[in-house]
Design an enzyme around this catalytic site. Structure first.
Site, PDB file in Angstrom:
ATOM      1  N   VAL A  64       0.638  -1.191  -0.133  1.00 20.21           N
ATOM      2  CA  VAL A  64      -0.044   0.184  -0.052  1.00 20.21           C
ATOM      3  C   VAL A  64       0.798   1.285   0.022  1.00 20.21           C
ATOM      4  O   VAL A  64       0.449   2.540  -0.222  1.00 20.21           O
ATOM      5  CB  VAL A  64      -1.247   0.101   1.221  1.00 20.21           C
ATOM      6  N   TYR A 155       4.251   5.452  14.946  1.00 21.42           N
ATOM      7  CA  TYR A 155       2.963   4.555  14.732  1.00 21.42           C
ATOM      8  C   TYR A 155       1.897   5.624  15.202  1.00 21.42           C
ATOM      9  O   TYR A 155       1.010   5.967  14.590  1.00 21.42           O
ATOM     10  CB  TYR A 155       2.915   3.628  15.619  1.00 21.42           C
TER      11      TYR A 155
END
Ligand code: NAP
Length: 258
Positions: A64, A155
């Site tokens: 992706v 993250y």
């Protein structure tokens, strides 16, 4: 096809080979959607596709984070199953490190898969939704998009970015029959959590049960979320009852974020 139901609609789920993504694929297929499963491991994706309810499902291989691979994968999916009506941006990875040990490469990896991947897939899917005048985009963010956690700055920054992307795109397409929302799981029973537990065990020498108990303890319900609970929130957001819900970040975390 009823205009508001998922029956016969083409739904593309990224990171659908396992964990939350595989469960979302199973749930949407049970609602009558025709699935494209996107990920890097074609064989693992195919095993999930073969297990889904209904027929006509397929898989496409792509990272992706690669603009070219995403464009090619969406073209392949569209050619096989028609315009994409539902996009679930689920592919993600969670690497941890203390801030001063967060290398540039780790930072880039976290932004690429979690944030840029959602951007690239939304750009690839949106023209189909604009053409047909109906679409649902659901971004699987995290409670790490809603609050901070120590040792996962990259993250957490990426997932906060996913929520910003969700809010802005929702406003941009609000009058086009398209909703854009985020689902934000707390610690959920998948490989990501199992890897985090193994990481704590490896770094601290604590037992696996102790490490798991610590992850459960941040959830006010004192438990780990099940993938089916996340998938059910996605199902609702894609269904007729949620047409006026857009730009939202729904925490599936036992009240960890209120
Ligand atoms: P998982 O079991 O590790 O699954 C992650 C999926 O993403 C895999 O199918 C993986 O497929 C795919 N993926 C990873 N990198 C990719 C890339 N560059 N391109 C394409 N696919 C890629 O993790 P999960 O727990 O189900 O996570 C799903 C989502 O939920 C993620 O966005 C995660 O951040 C979010 N989330 C999870 C938790 C949790 O506690 N589990 C909590 C909050 C949020 P391949 O490696 O086979 O390509």
């Amino acid at each position: 096809m009823q205009s508001n139901s998922l029956t016969g609609r083409h739904a593309l789920v990224t990171g659908a080979a396992r964990g939350i993504g595989a469960e979302i694929a199973r749930t949407l297929a049970a609602e009558g959607a025709v699935l494209t499963l996107l990920g890097r491991d074609r064989e693992a994706l195919q095993r999930v596709a073969d297990s889904l309810a209904g027929g006509g499902h397929g898989v496409v291989a792509a990272d992706v984070a690669s603009p070219e691979a995403v464009q090619a994968a969406f073209a392949e999916a569209r050619a096989a199953r028609g315009p994409v009506a539902v996009l679930v941006n689920n592919a993600g990875a969670a690497e941890s490190a203390p801030f001063l040990k967060t290398s540039f490469e780790l930072w880039q990896r976290m932004l690429s898969v979690n944030l840029t991947g959602s951007f690239l897939c939304a750009q690839a899917a949106l023209p189909d939704m604009l053409d047909t005048g109906w679409g649902r985009i659901v971004n699987i963010a995290s409670t790490a998009g809603q609050k901070g956690y120590a040792y996962v700055a990259a993250y957490t920054a990426a997932k906060h970015g996913v929520i910003g992307l969700t809010r802005s795109l929702a406003l941009e397409v609000a009058r086009k029959g398209i909703t854009v929302n985020a689902v934000c799981p707390g610690y959920t029973d998948t490989d990501i959590l199992r890897n985090s537990v193994a990481n704590v065990v490896g770094k601290t020498g604590r037992s696996e049960a102790d490490a798991l108990a610590e992850f459960s303890s941040v959830n006010p319900q004192k438990r780990i979320v099940q993938p089916s609970e996340v998938a059910d929130a996605v199902r609702w957001l894609c269904g007729p009852g949620a047409a006026s819900v857009t730009g939202q970040s729904i925490s599936v975390s036992g009240g960890e974020v209120t």
